[in-house]
Design an enzyme around this catalytic site. Sequence first.
Site, short mmCIF file in Angstrom:
data_model
loop_
_atom_site.label_atom_id
_atom_site.label_comp_id
_atom_site.label_asym_id
_atom_site.label_seq_id
_atom_site.Cartn_x
_atom_site.Cartn_y
_atom_site.Cartn_z
N ARG A 35 49.49 52.70 45.64
CA ARG A 35 50.83 52.10 45.52
C ARG A 35 51.92 53.10 45.90
O ARG A 35 52.95 52.71 46.46
CB ARG A 35 51.04 51.60 44.11
CG ARG A 35 50.23 50.35 43.85
CD ARG A 35 50.41 49.85 42.46
NE ARG A 35 49.76 48.58 42.30
CZ ARG A 35 49.34 48.10 41.15
NH1 ARG A 35 49.51 48.79 40.04
NH2 ARG A 35 48.76 46.92 41.08
N LYS A 198 37.08 30.81 38.46
CA LYS A 198 37.51 29.56 37.84
C LYS A 198 38.44 28.70 38.69
O LYS A 198 39.30 29.21 39.39
CB LYS A 198 38.23 29.88 36.53
CG LYS A 198 37.29 30.45 35.49
CD LYS A 198 38.04 30.68 34.21
CE LYS A 198 37.05 30.94 33.09
NZ LYS A 198 37.72 31.18 31.84
N GLY A 354 43.06 39.98 43.84
CA GLY A 354 42.33 41.16 43.42
C GLY A 354 40.91 41.29 43.91
O GLY A 354 40.56 42.27 44.57
N GLY A 377 49.25 38.59 41.62
CA GLY A 377 49.92 37.40 41.06
C GLY A 377 51.09 36.94 41.92
O GLY A 377 51.29 35.73 42.10
P1 AMP Z 1 38.78 35.47 40.25
O1 AMP Z 1 39.46 36.62 39.55
O2 AMP Z 1 39.02 34.14 39.64
O3 AMP Z 1 39.02 35.50 41.74
O4 AMP Z 1 37.22 35.69 40.02
C1 AMP Z 1 36.52 36.79 40.50
C2 AMP Z 1 35.25 36.89 39.76
O5 AMP Z 1 34.50 35.72 39.91
C3 AMP Z 1 34.35 38.02 40.21
O6 AMP Z 1 34.30 39.00 39.23
C4 AMP Z 1 33.00 37.35 40.41
O7 AMP Z 1 31.94 38.08 39.84
C5 AMP Z 1 33.16 36.03 39.68
N1 AMP Z 1 32.27 35.00 40.21
C6 AMP Z 1 32.09 34.66 41.48
N2 AMP Z 1 31.12 33.71 41.59
C7 AMP Z 1 30.68 33.46 40.35
C8 AMP Z 1 29.70 32.58 39.81
N3 AMP Z 1 28.99 31.79 40.60
N4 AMP Z 1 29.51 32.57 38.49
C9 AMP Z 1 30.23 33.39 37.69
N5 AMP Z 1 31.20 34.23 38.13
C10 AMP Z 1 31.41 34.27 39.45
#
Ligand code: AMP
Length: 396
Positions: A35, A198, A354, A377
């Site tokens: 940064r 999610k 991220g 964000g």
């Molecule tokens: P996000 O911060 O919502 O972009 O989520 C990123 C995280 O999603 C990473 O740490 C991944 O390990 C997790 N992830 C990706 N695919 C899966 C899955 N099929 N089941 C559980 N976690 C997952």
Amino acid sequence: MNTIDNFDFNGKRVIVRVDFNVPLNEQMEITDDTRIQAAIPSIKKILQGGGAIILMSHLGRPKTGPEDRFSLKHVMGHLSDLLGVQVQFAKDCIGEEARQKSADLKSGEVLLLENLRFYKEETKGDVDFAEKLAGLADVYINDAFGTAHRAHASTAIIAQFFPVAKMFGYIMENEIKNIKKVVQEGKKPVTAVLGGAKVSGKIEIINHLIDKVDNIIIGGGMMFTFIKALGGDVGSSLVEEDLIDTAKAAMQKAEELNVCFHIPTDAVIADKFDNEANKKFCNAHEIPEGWMGLDIGPETGQVFKDLIEHSSTILWNGPMGVFEMSAFEAGTHEVAETIAHATANGAFSLIGGGDSVAAINKYKLKDQVSYVSTGGGAMLEFIEGKVLPGVAAIEG
Ligand code: AMP
């Protein structure tokens, strides 16, 4: 509109909101200076133009006031080395010392103020506090995209005290320009590759992008909420039951708008959330009880690869699987390589959020994509179509 490239900084005191929120170890040494490095071009440009600079930032999350471990004095030495200028420091961001040191600054000199968040007024967007910061300078520059989605005193409120002499720094300019290249000016076909854990974190982006893109590719843990919405069996994969109707509505909207919504057909499934788990390939809509999907399968990987290769604009947010574990990283790795390949063939690619940034770094492809957003964000909110207070305060 004033820009950092067309403004005459000669003899001016310029207050710059930077993002020096860097990680420090127990010895108060910087463990990742990305940064700070990112802010150097704007700082150098102002210095070369004959300006004097007052830098302000936050660091960490101090609770009720000053805390030594969150002091920006820990950043001063490294910043001086990077700039080749001995940076001065004010032990407070407002008050007599800050005022005096700002007033005494000469062209080519740099003053770093103490952590803005030692005052709760900063995050509250307090107008009096913003006015005190504004009183230190003649010109205001915001170069902290990571906090542009917050209406804080230093990121937004302060701008009103500089009706004319306010502008973006290079980081802000680049982030805005590159995100607009996808969401407003994307050359067709535009493909959004969305993954991550999610649906809840991504549904606003999906809804906002549906009428702007040609393809939406869904991977990651969130694919199972969509598969369940389609009537599939997902075993013990991650599912957000309360979002099944929302997922259905998004797919329906995509169909009405003729947008291709790609849900994986196969997956890598495992009998536990562990790199050493038993694993196999499986139809993503027929996952047996006791098994969970942790990556997209090879058939899906091939379809996604073809789609990405044939896209002119690509946005990637979120991994395709649990890429932190080597057993479940193939889908994410392939998507990263394919985006780099498409970029080499002329596509514009924006990587943001991220974990996709972490993935592109893991596979050492950062320099082979068009732009990697640092915004987190702020970037997500910008893509969702929200007005960012830090952007609106400058653009008016
Ligand atoms: P996000 O911060 O919502 O972009 O989520 C990123 C995280 O999603 C990473 O740490 C991944 O390990 C997790 N992830 C990706 N695919 C899966 C899955 N099929 N089941 C559980 N976690 C997952």
